[in-house]
Design an enzyme around this catalytic site. Structure first.
Site, PDB file in Angstrom:
ATOM      1  CG  MET A   7      -1.770   1.257   1.356  1.00 46.54           C
ATOM      2  SD  MET A   7      -2.868   1.218   2.783  1.00 46.54           S
ATOM      3  CE  MET A   7      -4.161   0.145   2.189  1.00 46.54           C
ATOM      4  CB  SER A  55       3.013  -4.852   2.746  1.00 52.26           C
ATOM      5  OG  SER A  55       2.151  -4.470   3.800  1.00 52.26           O
ATOM      6  CD  GLN A  56      -2.363  -3.181  -0.047  1.00 52.02           C
ATOM      7  OE1 GLN A  56      -3.097  -2.977   0.936  1.00 52.02           O
ATOM      8  NE2 GLN A  56      -2.460  -2.465  -1.143  1.00 52.02           N
ATOM      9  CG  ASP A  85       5.475  -5.268  10.860  1.00 50.96           C
ATOM     10  OD1 ASP A  85       4.912  -4.165  10.922  1.00 50.96           O
ATOM     11  OD2 ASP A  85       5.565  -5.935   9.819  1.00 50.96           O
ATOM     12  CG  HIS A 102       5.634  -3.453   7.377  1.00 49.18           C
ATOM     13  ND1 HIS A 102       5.177  -4.749   7.477  1.00 49.18           N
ATOM     14  CD2 HIS A 102       5.034  -2.943   6.271  1.00 49.18           C
ATOM     15  CE1 HIS A 102       4.341  -5.015   6.485  1.00 49.18           C
ATOM     16  NE2 HIS A 102       4.245  -3.934   5.729  1.00 49.18           N
TER      17      HIS A 102
END
Length: 274
Positions: free
Chosen positions: A38, A112-113, A201, A257
């Protein structure tokens, strides 16, 4: 033919064979598809652009496709916030199916996503096939954050029934409502499913979602591992069978992250891209 001439011919032939061998190695490298997270884009020189360049430097001749969701970098970034996830997955499935360089299969790496979105590609669009799926900080059991696109993989352990009923994306690919045997079969076709967890994270809640863990239903304090969860004990996705077959790989790094070094990447992830 004289001895000297014969030796020269053998030497030249040997060099040609070495060159041919190198060329075959280049052509034989498995392509890589990357999906960003994102707020990022396919071509950011500080993120996905750097990853693409690094892999190309390490694996000579590899074809790396960093996915652009839309017609421009600006659209790509905006879509990572606002575009319906299922539409994004369909867009990517069409793009991959039309790429002749991927017809023999490819490795996939999500950040990530982008990780759970690529898993949806595995489950929904098996042609061309994904060989190894590498999830870097993906939230496979969802995230407690309920904003923008994240709302589509939002998972509320306090209202599990409500989540299962109204989830737009995550409950489907995690087989929370019904078991789609095609999803299960397609996921089990992977050679390896590699999951990277970032131990410090601060963006993912809970961090264990990066290893397919989550909170135990009904509360948001006590965690359960993938192996303790219903998705594993009922084997709705085939993860238990994959685990028994050595297809699941759990990696961890001591960073926030998506924070890792090139050395860590080369030591831990590059072997799955060669």
């Amino acid at each position: 033919m004289g001895l000297l001439a014969a030796l020269r011919l053998i030497a030249v032939s040997g060099c040609l064979l070495l060159l041919c061998g190198s060329s075959w190695g280049i052509n034989a490298s498995v392509p890589l598809v990357i999906w960003h997270g994102m707020g990022d884009s396919c071509c950011n020189p500080l993120s996905m652009g750097a990853i693409k360049k690094m892999v190309e430097e390490e694996v000579l001749g590899i074809y790396v496709l960093s996915l652009m969701i839309g017609k421009s970098v600006v659209q790509d970034t905006e879509n990572s916030f606002f575009m319906d996830v299922n539409e994004q997955v369909s867009f990517v499935c069409d793009q991959l199916a039309q790429d002749p360089k991927l017809k023999g299969g490819y490795n996939a790496m999500g950040f990530s996503q982008g990780s759970q979105f690529l898993r949806a590609v595995v489950q929904r669009c098996p042609d061309p096939p994904i060989k190894n799926l590498i999830s870097v900080g993906g939230q496979h059991q969802g995230n407690m954050t309920d904003v923008l696109v994240q709302a589509q993989y939002w998972h509320d352990p306090l209202n599990d029934d409500l989540y299962k009923k109204h989830s737009l994306f995550l409950a489907d690919i995690n087989q929370e409502r019904v078991v789609n045997e095609t999803y299960k079969k397609n996921l089990m076709s992977l050679n390896k499913s590699v999951m990277v967890k970032f131990l410090q994270d601060t963006m993912v809640d809970p961090v264990d979602s990066e290893w397919f863990g989550f909170y135990k239903p009904g509360q948001a304090k006590e965690l359960e591992t993938l192996q303790e969860s219903a998705i594993y004990t009922e084997d709705r996705l085939g993860l238990a069978e994959m685990d028994s077959a050595g297809k699941l790989v759990f990696l961890a790094t001591d960073g926030d992250h998506l924070q890792f070094t090139r050395e860590w990447f080369n030591d831990n992830l590059l072997p799955y891209l060669r």
